[in-house]
Design a protein around this motif. Sequence first.
Motif, PDB file in Angstrom:
ATOM      1  N   TYR A  55     -24.325 -19.044  25.310  1.00 23.22           N
ATOM      2  CA  TYR A  55     -23.666 -18.668  24.052  1.00 23.22           C
ATOM      3  C   TYR A  55     -24.701 -18.286  22.997  1.00 23.22           C
ATOM      4  O   TYR A  55     -24.564 -17.256  22.327  1.00 23.22           O
ATOM      5  CB  TYR A  55     -22.809 -19.829  23.550  1.00 23.22           C
ATOM      6  N   LEU A  56     -25.726 -19.101  22.833  1.00 20.57           N
ATOM      7  CA  LEU A  56     -26.784 -18.801  21.870  1.00 20.57           C
ATOM      8  C   LEU A  56     -28.119 -19.148  22.528  1.00 20.57           C
ATOM      9  O   LEU A  56     -28.528 -20.310  22.545  1.00 20.57           O
ATOM     10  CB  LEU A  56     -26.614 -19.600  20.576  1.00 20.57           C
ATOM     11  N   PRO A  57     -28.792 -18.146  23.117  1.00 21.08           N
ATOM     12  CA  PRO A  57     -30.044 -18.427  23.839  1.00 21.08           C
ATOM     13  C   PRO A  57     -31.146 -18.897  22.911  1.00 21.08           C
ATOM     14  O   PRO A  57     -31.270 -18.425  21.771  1.00 21.08           O
ATOM     15  CB  PRO A  57     -30.382 -17.072  24.478  1.00 21.08           C
ATOM     16  N   ARG A  58     -31.960 -19.870  23.399  1.00 27.13           N
ATOM     17  CA  ARG A  58     -33.122 -20.312  22.619  1.00 27.13           C
ATOM     18  C   ARG A  58     -34.160 -19.200  22.543  1.00 27.13           C
ATOM     19  O   ARG A  58     -34.680 -18.874  21.480  1.00 27.13           O
ATOM     20  CB  ARG A  58     -33.730 -21.550  23.273  1.00 27.13           C
ATOM     21  N   THR A  59     -34.496 -18.653  23.716  1.00 26.20           N
ATOM     22  CA  THR A  59     -35.478 -17.568  23.785  1.00 26.20           C
ATOM     23  C   THR A  59     -34.947 -16.505  24.734  1.00 26.20           C
ATOM     24  O   THR A  59     -34.433 -16.820  25.808  1.00 26.20           O
ATOM     25  CB  THR A  59     -36.836 -18.087  24.282  1.00 26.20           C
ATOM     26  N   VAL A  66     -33.307 -15.588  16.017  1.00 28.13           N
ATOM     27  CA  VAL A  66     -33.436 -15.422  17.466  1.00 28.13           C
ATOM     28  C   VAL A  66     -34.908 -15.266  17.869  1.00 28.13           C
ATOM     29  O   VAL A  66     -35.703 -14.653  17.144  1.00 28.13           O
ATOM     30  CB  VAL A  66     -32.615 -14.200  17.938  1.00 28.13           C
ATOM     31  N   ASN A  67     -35.280 -15.846  18.998  1.00 32.20           N
ATOM     32  CA  ASN A  67     -36.653 -15.780  19.509  1.00 32.20           C
ATOM     33  C   ASN A  67     -36.715 -14.867  20.725  1.00 32.20           C
ATOM     34  O   ASN A  67     -35.809 -14.884  21.567  1.00 32.20           O
ATOM     35  CB  ASN A  67     -37.154 -17.179  19.903  1.00 32.20           C
ATOM     36  N   ASP A 104     -34.864  -1.045  19.499  1.00 34.61           N
ATOM     37  CA  ASP A 104     -33.414  -1.200  19.357  1.00 34.61           C
ATOM     38  C   ASP A 104     -32.985  -2.635  19.632  1.00 34.61           C
ATOM     39  O   ASP A 104     -32.198  -3.222  18.882  1.00 34.61           O
ATOM     40  CB  ASP A 104     -32.683  -0.242  20.302  1.00 34.61           C
ATOM     41  N   VAL A 105     -33.464  -3.202  20.743  1.00 30.98           N
ATOM     42  CA  VAL A 105     -33.056  -4.561  21.107  1.00 30.98           C
ATOM     43  C   VAL A 105     -33.494  -5.561  20.040  1.00 30.98           C
ATOM     44  O   VAL A 105     -32.703  -6.401  19.575  1.00 30.98           O
ATOM     45  CB  VAL A 105     -33.635  -4.954  22.483  1.00 30.98           C
ATOM     46  N   LEU A 106     -34.765  -5.474  19.623  1.00 34.09           N
ATOM     47  CA  LEU A 106     -35.269  -6.446  18.650  1.00 34.09           C
ATOM     48  C   LEU A 106     -34.572  -6.319  17.300  1.00 34.09           C
ATOM     49  O   LEU A 106     -34.178  -7.321  16.690  1.00 34.09           O
ATOM     50  CB  LEU A 106     -36.786  -6.270  18.484  1.00 34.09           C
ATOM     51  N   SER A 107     -34.419  -5.097  16.813  1.00 33.56           N
ATOM     52  CA  SER A 107     -33.831  -4.916  15.480  1.00 33.56           C
ATOM     53  C   SER A 107     -32.361  -5.319  15.463  1.00 33.56           C
ATOM     54  O   SER A 107     -31.903  -6.012  14.540  1.00 33.56           O
ATOM     55  CB  SER A 107     -33.994  -3.467  15.019  1.00 33.56           C
ATOM     56  N   VAL A 108     -31.629  -4.909  16.484  1.00 32.23           N
ATOM     57  CA  VAL A 108     -30.194  -5.241  16.509  1.00 32.23           C
ATOM     58  C   VAL A 108     -29.994  -6.742  16.669  1.00 32.23           C
ATOM     59  O   VAL A 108     -29.160  -7.360  15.983  1.00 32.23           O
ATOM     60  CB  VAL A 108     -29.483  -4.470  17.643  1.00 32.23           C
ATOM     61  N   ALA A 109     -30.773  -7.347  17.564  1.00 30.75           N
ATOM     62  CA  ALA A 109     -30.628  -8.790  17.781  1.00 30.75           C
ATOM     63  C   ALA A 109     -30.957  -9.575  16.525  1.00 30.75           C
ATOM     64  O   ALA A 109     -30.246 -10.518  16.156  1.00 30.75           O
ATOM     65  CB  ALA A 109     -31.530  -9.227  18.931  1.00 30.75           C
ATOM     66  N   ARG A 110     -32.048  -9.188  15.827  1.00 29.25           N
ATOM     67  CA  ARG A 110     -32.433  -9.932  14.622  1.00 29.25           C
ATOM     68  C   ARG A 110     -31.501  -9.668  13.454  1.00 29.25           C
ATOM     69  O   ARG A 110     -31.343 -10.514  12.566  1.00 29.25           O
ATOM     70  CB  ARG A 110     -33.879  -9.606  14.266  1.00 29.25           C
ATOM     71  N   ASP A 111     -30.880  -8.505  13.443  1.00 29.33           N
ATOM     72  CA  ASP A 111     -29.861  -8.257  12.425  1.00 29.33           C
ATOM     73  C   ASP A 111     -28.654  -9.173  12.640  1.00 29.33           C
ATOM     74  O   ASP A 111     -28.036  -9.638  11.675  1.00 29.33           O
ATOM     75  CB  ASP A 111     -29.401  -6.798  12.456  1.00 29.33           C
ATOM     76  N   ARG A 112     -28.344  -9.411  13.891  1.00 30.42           N
ATOM     77  CA  ARG A 112     -27.183 -10.231  14.205  1.00 30.42           C
ATOM     78  C   ARG A 112     -27.470 -11.717  14.032  1.00 30.42           C
ATOM     79  O   ARG A 112     -26.615 -12.478  13.588  1.00 30.42           O
ATOM     80  CB  ARG A 112     -26.724  -9.940  15.637  1.00 30.42           C
ATOM     81  N   TRP A 113     -28.689 -12.144  14.426  1.00 26.85           N
ATOM     82  CA  TRP A 113     -29.059 -13.559  14.322  1.00 26.85           C
ATOM     83  C   TRP A 113     -30.539 -13.629  13.973  1.00 26.85           C
ATOM     84  O   TRP A 113     -31.397 -13.587  14.847  1.00 26.85           O
ATOM     85  CB  TRP A 113     -28.782 -14.286  15.639  1.00 26.85           C
TER      86      TRP A 113
END
Length: 412
Positions: free
Chosen positions: A141-145, A171-172, A159-168
Amino acid sequence: MSRPPATFENPWSVSTVNTEVKGWIERLGYLWVEGQLTQINMKPSWKLSYLTLRDVNQEMSVSLTASTALLQNLPTPIKDGDRIVVYGKPAFYAGRGSFSLWVTEIRHVGVGELLARIENLRRSLAAEGLFDASRKLPLPYLPRTIGLITGRGSAAERDVLSVARDRWPQVNFRVLNTAVQGAQAVSQVIEALEKLDADDEVDVIIIARGGGSVEDLLPFSEEALQRAVSAASTPVVSAIGHEPDSPVLDNVADLRAATPTDAAKRVVPDVAEEHALLDEARARMAQAVGQWVARERNNLDSLRSRPVLADPRTPINARRDELDTALSSIRREMRHVLGQETSRVAALRGQVSALGPASTLERGYSIVQVLPRDGDAEVVTTLDQSPPGSQLRIRVSDGSITAAGMGTQRAD
């Protein structure tokens, strides 16, 4: 809505036929089709161009429609006689009753051979069960890394890093850059996969790269990589290319993402959405607690309104009155019974007095007792008890007389 079958009495109109055919054809979806170009009808000023693709083994052909810009931007210009593979969606133009394949991608025949090899591998791995849903691992549900395997400085990585960090934002990531095309790509991706899979803090792994030709994406359809992904104990997400691209990795991975951006959205929850869900849950809980409190308050008010709680002494007073009534009843009953028994005792006493020895003596009778030398006196009832010379005691109503027996005489 199904139409009634066409009959002689109820034939279909031309528009009905064309509409039905259009629906049947367009349900086919997108297809890869291989053939030989026989006609190219294209002008730079046209928005669309029209081609004819002939089957290489039979006298059959299909019309192709493609944007002129697509044809002008091909790496190698097409010409009549070229063997090509096209990606398109069957389309039927009901107005003029014509069929065409709407093409969004064109590749030369070498691509067709690669696709055939890929499909053979796909069928082989599917037969082994590597695509089975039962083998798919669920994503956390919410990965640590999050482990990310992608090309260095690639758009996919950004794309992956920016979108993921925008969402949470918290996130590591653990990013391992590898070659994503060419001879070294497979070995490097496998090595990175094994390294991330061995890391206990990595909860999910994304393999990502942007779109490209079949040749560019070929490493992600190599058998060695598929078996490495299948053996991984960490969930793997395939984010290779764009929507039409379909390397074998998409089938073996635990989750297929349409694009690297889609992978970030599928792996990382949106913190804003989660906060909204929490707010909604809090609101529902607050409403539920409020309703429960109101319901219990109503119950308490209802209990308070009952007479027993309005004045707790009421049932005690009622019971006291009942007790007083019962005691009065018991006392009356006891007096009645006692009176009856007293009367009965008096009657019995009268009977006893009338029949007792004292009453008999008062009527003029006496009691004669013989006085033996030892022992108690006996009432004389027979002559044998008082022979002549016996000492007697005669009891009368006012005392006793001592006498001696002078003689006896039996009754006739």
